[in-house]
Design a protein around this motif. Structure first.
Motif: not given
Lengths: 860, 85
Positions: A68-70, A79-81, B28-30
């Protein structure tokens, strides 16, 4: 193992910190070391004091958070993928055991700005924990009142873990013990923050043991110290108890109140035998309930004796609490509920209806408990009913003091419209009350039962055959039970057959039913031709005189004479005894023909079949037939005189009145033909065929008395209807009446004329005979012409008048016959049409269909 | 290079894979333009994994790292991210 874990943690932490805490080049080693140590200490503290995470360890949820954050932070879903791919790969790896922890770690690592999230999560944790005791967590947190329920329901941040333990996760095994101890210690710790919502058994007023002690009494419906019955339907609970306890007491109060109501009902006495047996069955069930209460009381007493001074007086250990009592009385409550329901439904019913109510429970309810219960009750409740049934079937007696049986005795009608005699015994004494038939008995069964009892009663009273009834009941009577339907049915069938057969044989042999019926046919329906002929001959002279000159004894003498001179003398004396002649009621101006009738006396019990109404019908038919016979007889004599006279007297006057004589003869022949056909039709087509049907119906092997009655009634109806006597739309009797009158008038005129001509001739021949006054004495109502006074008019005029009159009568006759034929043709019955056809076999008449409400139209 | 928790070679291989995956996820998170770069290098990540595997509360650990980073900011932004692969 914890020690090595601790070591490993320390090591790893040290390593991590070395790499995380940056080395500032300007610092010297000491500062750096110091910093490192500080960091280490801080980290160690943080880790040690960290409470359990607020969110449940759900891998997927953590992954969702990250995803969700992504999605939220990036414009494109790449990025979510990618994360999804990585996540699936991660899941397939067997190595990492704390996948969730790692993901969550990464998530929180990059989650810095959301400090309020942390705060709210802390709030969740706080508000979710109930006010159970004091916990260290409460200290040092700020209260942020949030809508806890709402947040819990829509916990996007993750399902909150129930804070079962307040201890850090490392001490999990130890914490379990502590948890239990905490719970047990709760009641002790209660007095510091007392929370009113939590059941505080210690503070119960009145205390639970007192309530338990009162409970057995309450269950029996008696008031006790704490639980008072303020009225028979209201139980007062002490108001100082907390709500959950009140709830328990409510559940316990239900059987108490039900029992009270039921015991009141059982004590009351109303309603009939069935009601009483119902009450006794209920009281048996209630006794079982009281047994349960006694057991309960034993348990409670034993438990109360074991009380110690522990918390709640250790009642939990003793094993008897209010809750447990609730569970124990549950089944009894169901039974009591069912009983009170039955009582409610059976309020106004009695006898068969009551049984039907209970039977409906046993039959159609889905719950097997209910069905069994109802069956138990039924076998008890139906006992008086079966007693009554048995007595009715085998003795024919009704012993029903409270009017509960479906056969009820009717009161005798006091007015005279009742049929009286044995008929009323059969028809009206008993009646079947369909509403009171219980549902355990089918309708046809009930009908059979009714018939059996009725027949037995009839045999006993109407036929005076009580001895047979006694012997039968002794031999065949047997006990009847509920639930024994097969035996019941067979015994009913047997009883039915035996009783009916007995009744029919009685009717035949003892009371000579068939003989009477055939005697009726012979005499009243003019079946015995010779007897009737003789009777008529001997009576004709008498009956021509006015009615008030007839004497009964002369008529009887003539009747005897006729009997002696015909075949009737060979009949049984019983039959002859019943035959009698009678005079009907007179009115002015009638002659004997109108008031004479034969009579056949019917005595009970045969008059069940030949009802008084039937007797009247017989008389009606006799009257009609007698009239027809009379006309026939009159015409016959006329014809005879005419024929014989042709050779004698009349031959002399042929010149003057020969033509008249010829036409007169033709008319007479016509009338004779008509009468003959009519008689033949009635005697053979109608009466004989109906008689044949009646015989058939009677000879059938399984006919009952009701069948016989119906057959006989049908016989009579057929006769009256087909014999043109019934009251139908077309007025046959009236027409026939007119026809007969016409014929008689004709005959009279003819006779008159004949006499006249005879006198003419005689006077002419002998010159001596005069008109005797005798001729003027006959006051025939028809031939009372105004101007035909014999003394004063000349013969020619008289002749002319006579001629005219004869012609008029002939035309009238023809017209009426036409109308009759027309009506007969229109009848639906084939026999009547046959009659019309036979009368008109050479089409000499042209039948006319008379239209209603329009004047007659006749084509002569 | 990366400290391995398992004992077998296969497991080491698997562990390396896991670390790779986690590192990618971390990368990714970053994407946030945060003042402090939250990029963990592989070594740090592996130490974190070992800590968490041993039962450390991940939230607490994350807090610690954030605190430290806040307390001791990097001297240079460019100097960060030493990949000692």
């Amino acid at each position: 193992m914890s020690k090595s874990t601790e070591e490993r943690i320390d090591n790893a932490l040290w390593q991590l910190l070395e790499r995380t805490v940056p080395i500032y080049p300007e610092d010297d080693d000491e500062t750096a070391d110091q910093r490192l140590d500080d960091a280490f200490a801080f980290a160690r503290n943080a880790i040690a004091s960290a409470a359990d995470t607020a969110v449940g360890p759900d891998v997927h949820h953590a992954a969702d958070l990250i995803k969700r954050r992504l999605i939220r932070d990036n414009l494109s879903p790449e990025k979510a993928l990618k994360f999804s791919n990585l996540y699936s790969r991660l899941l397939s790896q067997p190595v990492l055991s704390q996948k969730w922890a790692m993901l969550y770690f990464l998530h929180s690592l990059t989650d810095a700005p959301t400090a309020e999230n942390r705060q709210s999560m802390a709030n969740h944790r706080r508000s979710h924990s109930p006010t159970v005791g004091a916990s260290e967590e409460r200290k040092g947190r700020q209260y942020v009142v949030d809508s806890s329920a709402f947040n819990e329901a829509f916990s996007n941040a993750g399902l909150l873990r129930l804070p079962a333990t307040e201890e850090p996760r490392q001490e999990r095994p130890a914490s379990r013990q502590r948890r239990e101890r905490t719970r047990d210690a709760e009641p002790e710790a209660e007095p510091p923050p007392p929370s009113p919502s939590y059941p505080n058994y210690d503070a119960l007023t009145p205390p639970e043991p007192a309530l338990l002690r009162d409970l057995p009494f309450t269950l029996q419906g008696l008031s006790s110290t704490n639980l008072v019955f303020s009225s028979s339907k209201i139980l007062k609970l002490p108001p100082t108890l907390p709500v959950p306890v009140i709830g328990l007491l409510h559940t316990l109060a239900e059987p108490c109140l039900l029992y009270r109501g039921l015991s009141e009902f059982v004590e009351s006495s109303s309603g009939g035998l069935v009601g009483q047996s119902f009450r006794s069955a209920l009281s048996i069930e209630l006794r079982a309930y009281l047994g349960l209460v006694a057991t309960l009381e034993g348990q409670i007493r034993r438990a109360l004796a074991q009380l110690d001074d522990g918390p709640r007086q250790g009642i939990g250990k003793a094993g008897v609490t209010l809750k447990r009592c609730v569970v124990w009385t549950r089944e009894a409550t169901m039974g009591l509920r069912l009983m009170s329901l039955m009582v409610e439904q059976s309020k106004d019913k009695k006898g068969g209806q009551l049984i039907s109510v209970i039977h409906s429970f046993a039959l159609t309810h889905g719950d097997p408990f209910v069905v069994n219960f109802a069956e138990r009750l039924l076998s008890h409740v139906t006992r008086p009913f079966y007693d009554m049934l048995r007595q009715w079937i085998y003795d024919g007696e009704l012993s029903d003091p409270h009017l509960e049986f479906f056969v009820s005795e009717q009161q005798e009608k006091l007015d005279d419209t009742g049929k009286g005699g044995a008929t009323s015994v059969w028809e009206d004494k008993y009646k079947l009350n369909a509403a009171m038939v219980p549902s355990i008995i089918t309708d046809s069964f009930a009908n059979k039962v009714f018939l059996i009892g009725k027949s037995l009663n009839f045999i006993r009273h109407g036929c005076n055959d009580a001895s047979w009834v006694e012997s039968y009941s002794k031999s065949a009577s047997r006990e009847l039970h509920y639930g024994d339907t097969a035996t019941l049915e067979t015994s009913i069938d047997e009883a039915y057959k035996t009783t009916m057969a007995r009744l029919i044989t009685l009717m035949e042999n003892k009371f000579h039913l068939f003989e009477h019926l055939s005697a009726l046919k012979k005499y009243l329906l003019l079946g015995a031709g010779d007897f009737i002929a003789v009777l008529m001959e001997s009576l004709s002279a008498n009956l021509d005189r006015p009615a008030n000159t007839q004497y009964r004894h002369t008529l009887t003498a003539q009747l005897e004479h006729a009997v002696r001179n015909s075949n009737a003398q060979h009949d049984s004396p019983d039959v002859l005894r019943r035959l009698d002649s009678r005079m009907l009621e007179l009115s002015h101006g009638e002659i004997g023909w109108d008031v004479f009738t034969l009579e056949y006396k019917i005595s009970p019990p045969v008059d069940v079949i030949v009802t008084p109404f039937g007797s009247k019908q017989y008389l009606k038919v006799f009257n009609f037939l007698w009239r027809v016979k009379r006309v026939e007889f009159a015409l016959g004599t006329t014809w005879r005189r005419c024929m014989t006279g042709a050779r004698g007297v009349l031959g002399a006057v042929t010149d003057r009145v020969g033509g008249d004589w010829k036409s007169a003869r033709c008319v007479v022949a016509e009338m004779v033909h008509f009468v003959n056909q009519l008689q033949y039709y009635i005697l053979f087509e109608v009466i004989e065929s109906s008689w044949g049907e009646l015989q058939e119906a009677m000879r059938r092997p399984d006919s009952t008395l009701d069948d016989l009655i119906a057959a006989h009634a049908a016989y009579l109806t057929a006769i009256t209807r087909k014999g043109l006597l019934g009251a139908s739309a077309v007025d046959f009797p009236g027409q026939l009446h007119e026809l007969l009158k016409t014929m008689l008038a004709y005959k009279d005129a003819f006779t008159r004329r004949q006499e006249r001509s005879a006198k003419i001739e005689n006077r002419t021949a002998a010159g001596k005979w005069g008109l005797s006054e005798r001729d003027d004495d006959i006051p025939t109502p028809i031939a009372a012409p105004h101007g035909l006074g014999l003394a004063s008019v000349s013969e020619d005029d008289i002749l002319g008048g006579l001629r005219g009159r004869l012609a008029h009568l002939a035309a009238d006759f023809k017209a009426r016959v036409n109308v009759l034929l027309g009506d007969l043709y229109a009848q639906p019955d084939t026999d009547m049409r046959w009659l019309a056809m036979v009368m008109n076999f050479n089409d000499v008449y042209s039948p006319v269909r008379r239209k209603r409400h329009k004047p007659l139209m006749s084509n002569g | 290079m990366a400290p391995s928790q398992p004992q077998d070679a296969d497991k080491r291989q698997a562990a390396r894979e896991v670390i790779d995956i986690l590192h990618e996820i971390a990368t990714l998170l970053v994407a946030l333009p945060l003042p402090h770069n939250t990029q963990l290098n592989r070594q740090q990540l592996s130490y974190c994994v070992s800590l968490i595997e041993n039962g450390v509360n991940p939230e607490a650990l994350a807090n610690v790292i954030k605190e430290l980073r806040a307390q001791y900011p990097e001297p240079d932004a460019e100097e960060e991210g030493e990949e000692e692969t």
